[in-house]
Motif scaffolding. Structure first.
Motif, mmCIF file in Angstrom:
data_model
loop_
_atom_site.group_PDB
_atom_site.id
_atom_site.type_symbol
_atom_site.label_atom_id
_atom_site.label_comp_id
_atom_site.label_asym_id
_atom_site.label_seq_id
_atom_site.Cartn_x
_atom_site.Cartn_y
_atom_site.Cartn_z
ATOM 1 N N VAL A 235 -31.373 42.322 81.044
ATOM 2 C CA VAL A 235 -32.374 41.394 80.501
ATOM 3 C C VAL A 235 -31.711 40.484 79.484
ATOM 4 N N GLU A 236 -32.253 39.277 79.386
ATOM 5 C CA GLU A 236 -31.776 38.315 78.397
ATOM 6 C C GLU A 236 -32.529 38.585 77.097
ATOM 7 N N VAL A 237 -31.779 38.927 76.056
ATOM 8 C CA VAL A 237 -32.387 39.265 74.765
ATOM 9 C C VAL A 237 -32.022 38.198 73.741
ATOM 10 N N LYS A 238 -33.038 37.626 73.120
ATOM 11 C CA LYS A 238 -32.828 36.561 72.139
ATOM 12 C C LYS A 238 -31.859 37.014 71.050
ATOM 13 N N GLY A 239 -30.821 36.243 70.849
ATOM 14 C CA GLY A 239 -29.846 36.549 69.812
ATOM 15 C C GLY A 239 -28.790 37.556 70.221
ATOM 16 N N LYS A 240 -28.946 38.160 71.413
ATOM 17 C CA LYS A 240 -28.003 39.192 71.852
ATOM 18 C C LYS A 240 -27.371 38.866 73.209
ATOM 19 N N GLY A 241 -27.966 37.935 73.953
ATOM 20 C CA GLY A 241 -27.471 37.644 75.292
ATOM 21 C C GLY A 241 -27.978 38.671 76.286
ATOM 22 N N LYS A 242 -27.225 38.870 77.360
ATOM 23 C CA LYS A 242 -27.639 39.840 78.379
ATOM 24 C C LYS A 242 -27.365 41.261 77.892
ATOM 25 N N MET A 243 -28.347 42.133 78.089
ATOM 26 C CA MET A 243 -28.215 43.541 77.701
ATOM 27 C C MET A 243 -28.596 44.434 78.878
ATOM 28 N N THR A 244 -27.873 45.540 79.012
ATOM 29 C CA THR A 244 -28.219 46.535 80.043
ATOM 30 C C THR A 244 -29.283 47.463 79.478
ATOM 31 N N THR A 245 -30.402 47.574 80.179
ATOM 32 C CA THR A 245 -31.520 48.380 79.696
ATOM 33 C C THR A 245 -32.042 49.266 80.821
#
Length: 252
Positions: A235-245
């Motif tokens: 997912v694209e997370v604001k301020g973090k970029g792509k994150m595996t969740t």
């Protein structure tokens, strides 16, 4: 002494003319009653404080009211949940019904938090924020405890819907990591938590799915052997970029 007592004692007590011994007995009874009243008042104040603050923080604040209370915690776990489409939903309801509904749901969450040893931080509108790992408990166990709590919240919503004949859905986001906790303010003070761990937990909630528990990789890594998960999701997370969740399965 008798003259002094008669001049200075409240005549509404009907004590003039009593012996010194009798007056002392009455005084001792008054002191005893006042002590009991103060004890009850202190217990009520302590109970109210414990509804706002963790036990250790409440004790420190009571003993040192002017001290800045702040502490860093390693590997705490933070949960956010909010009601899907609440703004649109509340626009079709009376103010009284909105508050009654929220109070009913939040009260169920509060009861579960108290039973399961979860630290409620606060509510923000229709959002509910809680944490574990803010004590000396085993951090790995506290992560698992939060996931069980999250599963219980979904059950609470399902039960609430049956009672209210409603169709409320919630999103839940969870993340684990370091954070800072403390008390701010002098009047209407609050206990709050800060840090990237908190921000990412909020992002897990906002990028989640209705009636699902969305967790970060940090939370997944500590619980993958004890909970069932689906495939990883980027997912694209604001301020973090792509994150595996990951999304956790429902309680067996």
């Amino acid at each position: 002494m008798d003259d002094f007592v008669q001049k200075n004692w409240d005549t509404s007590d009907g004590l003039p003319g009593m012996t010194i011994t009798s007056i002392m007995i009455v005084l001792e009874k008054k002191v005893e009653d006042r002590t009991k009243e103060l004890k009850v008042a202190n217990e009520k104040a302590e109970s109210l404080l414990l509804n706002i603050l963790p036990k250790e923080v409440a004790a420190e604040l009571t003993e040192h009211p002017d001290r800045t209370i702040a502490k860093k915690y390693h590997n705490a776990t933070v949960l956010f949940t909010d009601i899907v489409g609440f703004t649109k939903m509340s626009g079709t309801m009376t103010a009284e019904n909105v508050v009654t509904m929220l109070n009913g749901l939040v009260s169920k969450f509060d009861e579960r938090a108290k039973i399961e040893g979860i630290e409620k931080i606060k509510t923000i509108g229709d959002a509910y924020m809680a944490a574990t790992g803010l004590s000396e408990e085993n951090s790995e166990r506290s992560v698992e405890k939060m996931l069980r709590f999250a599963q219980g919240l979904i059950e609470d919503v399902e039960e609430f819907n049956k009672t209210w004949e409603s169709n409320i859905q919630i999103r839940i986001g969870i993340n684990s990591g370091d954070l800072v906790a403390g008390v701010i303010g002098k009047s209407k003070f609050i206990y709050d938590i800060w840090g990237d761990t908190v921000n990412v937990a909020s992002r897990m909630e906002s990028t989640g799915m209705p009636m699902k528990i969305h967790v970060s990789e940090a939370t997944y890594a500590q619980t993958k052997n004890t909970f069932s998960y689906g495939d990883s999701v980027e997912v694209e997370v604001k301020g973090k970029g792509k994150m595996t969740t990951y999304f956790i399965g429902q309680r067996a």
